[in-house]
Design a protein around this motif. Structure first.
Motif, PDB file in Angstrom:
ATOM      1  N   SER A 104       0.834  -1.207   0.000  1.00 57.98           N
ATOM      2  CA  SER A 104       0.000   0.000   0.000  1.00 57.98           C
ATOM      3  C   SER A 104       0.867   1.254   0.000  1.00 57.98           C
ATOM      4  CB  SER A 104      -0.960   0.004   1.189  1.00 57.98           C
ATOM      5  OG  SER A 104      -0.255  -0.036   2.411  1.00 57.98           O
ATOM      6  N   ALA A 105       2.003   1.218   0.705  1.00 61.65           N
ATOM      7  CA  ALA A 105       2.906   2.371   0.699  1.00 61.65           C
ATOM      8  C   ALA A 105       3.496   2.591  -0.692  1.00 61.65           C
ATOM      9  CB  ALA A 105       4.015   2.186   1.725  1.00 61.65           C
ATOM     10  N   GLN A 106       3.893   1.514  -1.349  1.00 64.45           N
ATOM     11  CA  GLN A 106       4.427   1.657  -2.701  1.00 64.45           C
ATOM     12  C   GLN A 106       3.402   2.299  -3.633  1.00 64.45           C
ATOM     13  OE1 GLN A 106       6.026  -2.113  -4.237  1.00 64.45           O
ATOM     14  NE2 GLN A 106       8.041  -1.180  -4.054  1.00 64.45           N
ATOM     15  N   LEU A 107       2.189   1.766  -3.635  1.00 66.01           N
ATOM     16  CA  LEU A 107       1.180   2.301  -4.542  1.00 66.01           C
ATOM     17  C   LEU A 107       0.842   3.748  -4.208  1.00 66.01           C
ATOM     18  CD1 LEU A 107      -1.411   0.746  -6.540  1.00 66.01           C
ATOM     19  CD2 LEU A 107      -2.334   2.473  -4.997  1.00 66.01           C
ATOM     20  N   GLY A 108       0.734   4.044  -2.918  1.00 64.28           N
ATOM     21  CA  GLY A 108       0.415   5.408  -2.518  1.00 64.28           C
ATOM     22  C   GLY A 108       1.487   6.400  -2.902  1.00 64.28           C
ATOM     23  N   LEU A 109       2.744   6.002  -2.794  1.00 61.79           N
ATOM     24  CA  LEU A 109       3.838   6.893  -3.150  1.00 61.79           C
ATOM     25  C   LEU A 109       3.940   7.086  -4.655  1.00 61.79           C
ATOM     26  CD1 LEU A 109       6.423   5.616  -0.539  1.00 61.79           C
ATOM     27  CD2 LEU A 109       5.374   7.884  -0.574  1.00 61.79           C
ATOM     28  N   VAL A 110       3.653   6.032  -5.424  1.00 61.60           N
ATOM     29  CA  VAL A 110       3.606   6.177  -6.883  1.00 61.60           C
ATOM     30  C   VAL A 110       2.491   7.154  -7.274  1.00 61.60           C
ATOM     31  CG1 VAL A 110       3.003   4.993  -9.030  1.00 61.60           C
ATOM     32  CG2 VAL A 110       4.664   3.971  -7.470  1.00 61.60           C
ATOM     33  N   GLU A 111       1.342   7.010  -6.644  1.00 57.37           N
ATOM     34  CA  GLU A 111       0.229   7.913  -6.935  1.00 57.37           C
ATOM     35  C   GLU A 111       0.614   9.361  -6.650  1.00 57.37           C
ATOM     36  OE1 GLU A 111      -4.562   8.205  -5.980  1.00 57.37           O
ATOM     37  OE2 GLU A 111      -3.250   7.213  -4.526  1.00 57.37           O
ATOM     38  N   LEU A 112       1.292   9.580  -5.533  1.00 60.75           N
ATOM     39  CA  LEU A 112       1.751  10.923  -5.215  1.00 60.75           C
ATOM     40  C   LEU A 112       2.756  11.432  -6.246  1.00 60.75           C
ATOM     41  CD1 LEU A 112       2.250  10.694  -1.348  1.00 60.75           C
ATOM     42  CD2 LEU A 112       0.624  12.172  -2.537  1.00 60.75           C
ATOM     43  N   ALA A 113       3.704  10.570  -6.613  1.00 65.27           N
ATOM     44  CA  ALA A 113       4.720  10.975  -7.588  1.00 65.27           C
ATOM     45  C   ALA A 113       4.085  11.412  -8.897  1.00 65.27           C
ATOM     46  CB  ALA A 113       5.701   9.829  -7.823  1.00 65.27           C
ATOM     47  N   LEU A 114       3.107  10.685  -9.352  1.00 70.57           N
ATOM     48  CA  LEU A 114       2.433  11.038 -10.600  1.00 70.57           C
ATOM     49  C   LEU A 114       1.743  12.395 -10.512  1.00 70.57           C
ATOM     50  CD1 LEU A 114       0.986   7.535 -11.519  1.00 70.57           C
ATOM     51  CD2 LEU A 114       2.688   8.808 -12.851  1.00 70.57           C
ATOM     52  N   SER A 115       1.414  12.829  -9.305  1.00 68.60           N
ATOM     53  CA  SER A 115       0.784  14.144  -9.117  1.00 68.60           C
ATOM     54  C   SER A 115       1.803  15.224  -8.776  1.00 68.60           C
ATOM     55  CB  SER A 115      -0.292  14.068  -8.031  1.00 68.60           C
ATOM     56  OG  SER A 115       0.285  13.960  -6.739  1.00 68.60           O
ATOM     57  N   GLY A 116       3.104  14.919  -8.969  1.00 76.04           N
ATOM     58  CA  GLY A 116       4.132  15.934  -8.805  1.00 76.04           C
ATOM     59  C   GLY A 116       4.818  15.982  -7.463  1.00 76.04           C
ATOM     60  N   CYS A 117       4.542  15.014  -6.590  1.00 75.45           N
ATOM     61  CA  CYS A 117       5.106  15.016  -5.236  1.00 75.45           C
ATOM     62  C   CYS A 117       6.496  14.379  -5.231  1.00 75.45           C
ATOM     63  CB  CYS A 117       4.174  14.257  -4.305  1.00 75.45           C
ATOM     64  SG  CYS A 117       4.785  14.099  -2.609  1.00 75.45           S
ATOM     65  N   THR A 118       7.438  15.025  -4.573  1.00 78.83           N
ATOM     66  CA  THR A 118       8.790  14.488  -4.437  1.00 78.83           C
ATOM     67  C   THR A 118       9.172  14.182  -2.990  1.00 78.83           C
ATOM     68  OG1 THR A 118       9.608  16.776  -4.413  1.00 78.83           O
ATOM     69  CG2 THR A 118       9.690  15.586  -6.525  1.00 78.83           C
ATOM     70  N   LEU A 119       8.456  14.743  -2.044  1.00 71.51           N
ATOM     71  CA  LEU A 119       8.714  14.532  -0.612  1.00 71.51           C
ATOM     72  C   LEU A 119       7.386  14.290   0.084  1.00 71.51           C
ATOM     73  CD1 LEU A 119      10.170  14.710   2.174  1.00 71.51           C
ATOM     74  CD2 LEU A 119      10.116  17.205   1.930  1.00 71.51           C
ATOM     75  N   SER A 120       7.280  13.164   0.792  1.00 70.13           N
ATOM     76  CA  SER A 120       6.035  12.867   1.501  1.00 70.13           C
ATOM     77  C   SER A 120       6.322  12.425   2.924  1.00 70.13           C
ATOM     78  CB  SER A 120       5.243  11.759   0.797  1.00 70.13           C
ATOM     79  OG  SER A 120       4.017  11.511   1.480  1.00 70.13           O
TER      80      SER A 120
END
Length: 446
Positions: A104-120
């Motif tokens: 779930s962490a992997q998928l959530g971080l990929v989703e964030l990355a696709l929306s322009g996120c580099t730090l979470s």
């Protein structure tokens, strides 16, 4: 040392100390840092075309529960208020284990990355069936995002008058011991760090006063940051007044939970005195507009906070309460909600983008991130403004008014993890398939 030149960008929004917005400009990355920003730059390294694109600092997510990606749109929780929503989901989360946390962490971080996120950041406050904080840390390392996980905790279960089932709470001595373990094992305080760890008892209604105080003392001893939920909705305020005899801001202050090393999620119901307290102490706020709408919590007084000097960043919150973790969309929602509450001139597209970049980096204690300036970390988002979403826009820099919701290219510490809209760091179809299998298995037993 490897160089990458993002060349001939239509617009570069730097978020630097001078608030420069450059046109027909370049960004030179050298190693993990921004080397230069300007016109006519040259390199013997890799060239990435910025033509038809807006370049911004990578967006910063200041509040999430990544594990919740496996419980989106759960029947019985779709229309519930906060406390009822939690009671519906706790029994499902109790069946998670290490793989559920990792995937779930992997998928959530990929989703964030696709929306322009580099730090979470991430707030993980339950550890069933052998799950540990490093399940998420390993996931972030594989995806390639800069990560600020927090060791959350719950210690007051149903039998003691709390909300969570007893199976999801921990002994407070064990919590503190594990907090020490994860900080010693994974926290990197250096500039450019890819992983910093914070301490984050879940909320004032799921841990004791002693644990809140002890966590604050431990965090100061270890030099790490503190995070929790605060003043999220009317139920939250009523609980604080009934149980503690004071408002949430006063409770936080009494226990050492104010200061520039603290950031609180939501803060929808802060009053004027609490806003003044947070401004004086430089206590940060993670504003989560979509989640606040989804759970009917209200509109956080972000305009008043910003005007008073409260540090504010953005958070998508968990995917069981947002259901979509799109950080550029979150920034647009933040802008629109302040306009609904205060008028069309209450927040500009630029200010909302600043909150999503520099603002979030600052409340996470990362002045090395969130801006495109020489010497800062090379966390860069490149947005294609030649498509349908931006067509007809007179101002490409106004991304939140007319712009894409998915990034074209994304660089973290100078490494490209999104290229032409595609994830480069892992096999996304395989991840989606496994994530779906785990979600279906949980639903079958619900």
């Amino acid at each position: 040392m490897q160089e990458i030149l993002i060349q001939n960008a239509t617009t570069v929004i730097t978020m630097d100390d001078a608030d420069r917005v450059l046109h027909d400009a370049d960004v030179l990355i050298r190693g993990g840092q921004i080397a230069k920003v300007g016109q006519g730059l040259r390199t013997t390294g890799q060239i990435v075309s910025g033509r038809g694109c807006v370049v911004t600092p990578g967006l910063v997510n200041t509040h999430h529960h990544l594990y919740q990606n496996l419980t989106r749109a759960v029947p019985g929780a779709q229309d519930a208020l906060l406390f009822g929503w939690l009671q519906r989901l706790y029994p499902i989360w109790a069946r998670f284990g290490p793989e559920e946390m990792f995937v779930s962490a992997q998928l959530g971080l990929v989703e964030l990355a696709l929306s322009g996120c580099t730090l979470s950041s991430d707030h993980l406050y339950l550890y069933p069936n052998g799950a540990r904080l490093e399940d998420t840390i390993h996931a972030a390392r594989e995806v390639g995002l800069r990560f600020h996980p927090t060791r959350g905790a719950m210690s007051i279960g149903e039998s003691d008058g709390g909300l969570p089932p007893d199976s999801l709470v921990e002994q407070e001595t064990s919590i503190l011991e594990d907090m020490i373990r994860v900080v010693d094992g994974f926290h990197d305080a250096s500039e450019g760090s890819m992983c910093r760890v914070g301490l984050a008892p879940c909320s004032p209604f799921s841990v004791s006063r002693d644990l809140m105080r002890d966590a604050a003392l431990l965090a100061r001893d270890k030099g790490v940051m503190l995070h929790t939920h605060l003043a999220e909705n009317d139920e939250d305020i009523a609980y604080s007044e009934a149980q503690f005899g004071c408002r949430p801001g006063q409770y936080a202050e009494e226990l050492g939970w104010t200061g520039d090393d603290v950031w609180h999620a939501h803060c929808v119901k802060l009053d004027a005195q609490e806003i003044d307290l947070f401004a004086r102490t430089r206590t940060g706020v993670a504003h989560c507009p979509c989640s606040n709408c989804r759970l009917g919590s209200g509109i956080a007084p972000v305009r008043a906070m910003r005007d008073a000097g409260v540090p504010v960043g953005l958070g998508v919150d968990g995917s069981a309460s947002n259901d979509i973790a799109n950080l550029i969309g979150e920034a647009r929602q933040a802008m629109l909600l302040q306009r609904v509450a205060q008028g069309a001139d209450a927040m500009s597209a630029y200010e909302a983008l600043e909150i999503a970049t520099r603002g979030g980096a600052d409340i996470l204690g990362r002045p090395d991130c969130g801006r495109l300036s020489p010497g800062k970390r090379a966390d860069v988002a490149v947005w294609d403004v030649t498509g349908v979403a931006s067509s007809g826009s007179w101002d490409p820099a106004a991304l939140l008014l007319a712009g894409p919701t998915q990034v074209k290219h994304l660089f973290v510490e100078g490494r490209q993890i999104i290229s032409a809209g595609e994830v480069t760091s892992l096999e996304l179809p395989r991840l989606i398939e496994r994530h779906g299998q785990l979600a279906r298995a949980l639903a079958e037993k619900a």
